[in-house]
Design a protein around this motif. Structure first.
Motif, PDB file in Angstrom:
ATOM      1  N   ALA A   1      39.537  28.004  43.939  1.00 44.30           N
ATOM      2  CA  ALA A   1      38.343  27.954  43.093  1.00 44.30           C
ATOM      3  C   ALA A   1      37.138  28.547  43.819  1.00 44.30           C
ATOM      4  O   ALA A   1      36.348  29.297  43.231  1.00 44.30           O
ATOM      5  N   PHE A   2      36.994  28.218  45.089  1.00 43.28           N
ATOM      6  CA  PHE A   2      35.872  28.730  45.881  1.00 43.28           C
ATOM      7  C   PHE A   2      35.887  30.256  45.932  1.00 43.28           C
ATOM      8  O   PHE A   2      34.852  30.901  45.764  1.00 43.28           O
ATOM      9  N   PHE A   3      37.072  30.841  46.141  1.00 46.66           N
ATOM     10  CA  PHE A   3      37.168  32.296  46.253  1.00 46.66           C
ATOM     11  C   PHE A   3      37.318  32.998  44.907  1.00 46.66           C
ATOM     12  O   PHE A   3      37.195  34.218  44.830  1.00 46.66           O
TER      13      PHE A   3
ATOM     14  N   ALA B   1      35.349  32.044  42.200  1.00 49.27           N
ATOM     15  CA  ALA B   1      34.008  32.032  41.618  1.00 49.27           C
ATOM     16  C   ALA B   1      33.001  31.567  42.654  1.00 49.27           C
ATOM     17  O   ALA B   1      32.987  30.400  43.022  1.00 49.27           O
ATOM     18  N   GLY B   2      32.228  32.502  43.122  1.00 52.72           N
ATOM     19  CA  GLY B   2      31.192  32.165  44.080  1.00 52.72           C
ATOM     20  C   GLY B   2      31.348  32.831  45.433  1.00 52.72           C
ATOM     21  O   GLY B   2      30.369  33.042  46.130  1.00 52.72           O
ATOM     22  N   ALA B   3      32.578  33.154  45.813  1.00 55.11           N
ATOM     23  CA  ALA B   3      32.777  33.794  47.121  1.00 55.11           C
ATOM     24  C   ALA B   3      33.877  34.861  47.063  1.00 55.11           C
ATOM     25  O   ALA B   3      34.445  35.207  48.082  1.00 55.11           O
ATOM     26  N   CYS B   4      34.145  35.407  45.893  1.00 58.72           N
ATOM     27  CA  CYS B   4      35.187  36.431  45.772  1.00 58.72           C
ATOM     28  C   CYS B   4      34.833  37.668  46.591  1.00 58.72           C
ATOM     29  O   CYS B   4      35.711  38.292  47.200  1.00 58.72           O
ATOM     30  N   HIS B   5      33.568  38.024  46.628  1.00 56.48           N
ATOM     31  CA  HIS B   5      33.148  39.198  47.389  1.00 56.48           C
ATOM     32  C   HIS B   5      33.360  38.982  48.887  1.00 56.48           C
ATOM     33  O   HIS B   5      33.764  39.907  49.590  1.00 56.48           O
ATOM     34  N   ILE B   6      33.124  37.781  49.364  1.00 62.42           N
ATOM     35  CA  ILE B   6      33.357  37.477  50.780  1.00 62.42           C
ATOM     36  C   ILE B   6      34.843  37.653  51.095  1.00 62.42           C
ATOM     37  O   ILE B   6      35.212  38.288  52.088  1.00 62.42           O
ATOM     38  N   LEU B   7      35.697  37.123  50.227  1.00 59.77           N
ATOM     39  CA  LEU B   7      37.142  37.240  50.422  1.00 59.77           C
ATOM     40  C   LEU B   7      37.581  38.702  50.416  1.00 59.77           C
ATOM     41  O   LEU B   7      38.395  39.118  51.241  1.00 59.77           O
ATOM     42  N   ALA B   8      37.031  39.498  49.525  1.00 61.00           N
ATOM     43  CA  ALA B   8      37.409  40.915  49.435  1.00 61.00           C
ATOM     44  C   ALA B   8      37.065  41.651  50.725  1.00 61.00           C
ATOM     45  O   ALA B   8      37.888  42.396  51.274  1.00 61.00           O
ATOM     46  N   TRP B   9      35.865  41.442  51.238  1.00 62.20           N
ATOM     47  CA  TRP B   9      35.476  42.140  52.468  1.00 62.20           C
ATOM     48  C   TRP B   9      36.287  41.641  53.668  1.00 62.20           C
ATOM     49  O   TRP B   9      36.675  42.434  54.521  1.00 62.20           O
ATOM     50  N   VAL B  10      36.555  40.357  53.726  1.00 62.20           N
ATOM     51  CA  VAL B  10      37.361  39.826  54.824  1.00 62.20           C
ATOM     52  C   VAL B  10      38.775  40.394  54.755  1.00 62.20           C
ATOM     53  O   VAL B  10      39.357  40.748  55.784  1.00 62.20           O
ATOM     54  N   CYS B  11      39.328  40.510  53.571  1.00 61.00           N
ATOM     55  CA  CYS B  11      40.658  41.104  53.435  1.00 61.00           C
ATOM     56  C   CYS B  11      40.647  42.530  53.987  1.00 61.00           C
ATOM     57  O   CYS B  11      41.513  42.899  54.780  1.00 61.00           O
ATOM     58  N   ARG B  12      39.684  43.322  53.582  1.00 65.94           N
ATOM     59  CA  ARG B  12      39.608  44.702  54.086  1.00 65.94           C
ATOM     60  C   ARG B  12      39.465  44.723  55.605  1.00 65.94           C
ATOM     61  O   ARG B  12      40.159  45.478  56.291  1.00 65.94           O
TER      62      ARG B  12
ATOM     63  N   PHE C   1      31.160  40.766  37.974  1.00 64.96           N
ATOM     64  CA  PHE C   1      31.305  39.310  38.013  1.00 64.96           C
ATOM     65  C   PHE C   1      32.488  38.865  38.861  1.00 64.96           C
ATOM     66  O   PHE C   1      32.669  37.665  39.086  1.00 64.96           O
ATOM     67  N   HIS C   2      33.281  39.798  39.351  1.00 66.50           N
ATOM     68  CA  HIS C   2      34.400  39.455  40.228  1.00 66.50           C
ATOM     69  C   HIS C   2      34.677  40.648  41.123  1.00 66.50           C
ATOM     70  O   HIS C   2      34.564  41.793  40.691  1.00 66.50           O
ATOM     71  N   ALA C   3      35.008  40.382  42.376  1.00 65.40           N
ATOM     72  CA  ALA C   3      35.333  41.449  43.325  1.00 65.40           C
ATOM     73  C   ALA C   3      36.671  41.158  43.965  1.00 65.40           C
ATOM     74  O   ALA C   3      37.062  39.989  44.107  1.00 65.40           O
ATOM     75  N   TYR C   4      37.381  42.225  44.325  1.00 66.09           N
ATOM     76  CA  TYR C   4      38.674  42.075  44.987  1.00 66.09           C
ATOM     77  C   TYR C   4      38.930  43.267  45.896  1.00 66.09           C
ATOM     78  O   TYR C   4      38.252  44.296  45.801  1.00 66.09           O
ATOM     79  N   ALA C   5      39.892  43.116  46.775  1.00 65.12           N
ATOM     80  CA  ALA C   5      40.324  44.200  47.658  1.00 65.12           C
ATOM     81  C   ALA C   5      41.474  44.933  46.967  1.00 65.12           C
ATOM     82  O   ALA C   5      42.267  44.318  46.248  1.00 65.12           O
ATOM     83  N   LEU C   6      41.560  46.237  47.190  1.00 64.57           N
ATOM     84  CA  LEU C   6      42.596  47.040  46.538  1.00 64.57           C
ATOM     85  C   LEU C   6      43.248  47.983  47.538  1.00 64.57           C
ATOM     86  O   LEU C   6      42.563  48.729  48.242  1.00 64.57           O
ATOM     87  N   TRP C   7      44.578  47.920  47.586  1.00 64.93           N
ATOM     88  CA  TRP C   7      45.355  48.819  48.434  1.00 64.93           C
ATOM     89  C   TRP C   7      46.561  49.326  47.646  1.00 64.93           C
ATOM     90  O   TRP C   7      47.382  48.529  47.186  1.00 64.93           O
ATOM     91  N   ASP C   8      46.638  50.622  47.450  1.00 61.13           N
ATOM     92  CA  ASP C   8      47.818  51.269  46.856  1.00 61.13           C
ATOM     93  C   ASP C   8      48.281  50.585  45.561  1.00 61.13           C
ATOM     94  O   ASP C   8      49.475  50.357  45.366  1.00 61.13           O
ATOM     95  N   GLY C   9      47.341  50.239  44.706  1.00 54.90           N
ATOM     96  CA  GLY C   9      47.681  49.616  43.431  1.00 54.90           C
ATOM     97  C   GLY C   9      47.822  48.106  43.466  1.00 54.90           C
ATOM     98  O   GLY C   9      48.057  47.471  42.441  1.00 54.90           O
ATOM     99  N   TRP C  10      47.690  47.512  44.642  1.00 57.07           N
ATOM    100  CA  TRP C  10      47.802  46.058  44.811  1.00 57.07           C
ATOM    101  C   TRP C  10      46.416  45.466  45.019  1.00 57.07           C
ATOM    102  O   TRP C  10      45.673  45.890  45.908  1.00 57.07           O
ATOM    103  N   ALA C  11      46.088  44.464  44.223  1.00 53.24           N
ATOM    104  CA  ALA C  11      44.795  43.801  44.296  1.00 53.24           C
ATOM    105  C   ALA C  11      44.941  42.462  45.014  1.00 53.24           C
ATOM    106  O   ALA C  11      45.898  41.727  44.778  1.00 53.24           O
ATOM    107  N   PHE C  12      43.985  42.160  45.870  1.00 57.31           N
ATOM    108  CA  PHE C  12      43.954  40.857  46.542  1.00 57.31           C
ATOM    109  C   PHE C  12      42.684  40.127  46.150  1.00 57.31           C
ATOM    110  O   PHE C  12      41.572  40.623  46.353  1.00 57.31           O
ATOM    111  N   ASP C  13      42.869  38.925  45.599  1.00 49.69           N
ATOM    112  CA  ASP C  13      41.749  38.040  45.316  1.00 49.69           C
ATOM    113  C   ASP C  13      42.227  36.606  45.462  1.00 49.69           C
ATOM    114  O   ASP C  13      43.234  36.358  46.148  1.00 49.69           O
ATOM    115  N   HIS C  14      41.572  35.683  44.823  1.00 48.93           N
ATOM    116  CA  HIS C  14      41.934  34.266  44.917  1.00 48.93           C
ATOM    117  C   HIS C  14      43.374  33.987  44.517  1.00 48.93           C
ATOM    118  O   HIS C  14      43.937  32.966  44.891  1.00 48.93           O
TER     119      HIS C  14
END
Length: 144
Positions: free
Chosen positions: A29-31, A33-44, A66-79
């Motif tokens: 829940a934390f990642f 809504a509210g910290a998805c962008h932090i998670l995306a940058w940490v993943c990268r 309203f939502h951010a995620y990391a993306l590699w070769d068609g694969w998205a990483f988020d919560h």
């Protein structure tokens, strides 16, 4: 883990006004809504040998992400962990009930936070970076 809509984890008014209460939510829940962008940058940053992009989701007729995620070769990483990007976009579109689009984020974290009214790590109740690193480490990347 199957892709889940970020909106399913939206913060309540109390969680939006009290950082400690928002912090005490479960990691997903934390990642979501509210910290998805932090998670995306940490993943990268966790995989410097991979060309991982940061992507934002917004209404097709809007500019506000309203939502951010990391993306590699068609694969998205988020919560939800690693999922095919089309699955992530589809589940969010269905949940929101309106057309959505993804946009590559070219600003750094500070620029993103300023433009999209998001918090920098030092603005959270506690430092979210170690929590995000731990969360990333619990999800096996698609190339492993």
């Amino acid at each position: 883990m199957t892709a889940e809509a970020a909106g399913a984890f939206r913060r309540t008014a109390l969680e939006r006004s009290d950082q400690r209460i928002a912090w005490d939510r479960p990691d997903q829940a934390f990642f979501a809504a509210g910290a998805c962008h932090i998670l995306a940058w940490v993943c990268r940053d966790s995989y410097p040998d991979r060309p991982i992009d940061i992507v934002g989701v917004r209404s097709a007729d809007g500019w506000q992400v309203f939502h951010a995620y990391a993306l590699w070769d068609g694969w998205a990483f988020d919560h939800s962990g690693w999922n095919p990007e089309p699955d992530l976009l589809a589940v969010n579109t269905t949940f929101e009930g309106r057309p959505l689009e993804s946009v590559k984020i070219v600003d750094g974290l500070a620029g993103f936070c300023e433009t999209h009214h998001s918090r920098m790590p030092h603005q959270y109740w506690q430092d979210p970076l170690p929590r995000a690193r731990d969360y990333v480490s619990r999800h096996t990347p698609p190339w492993a």
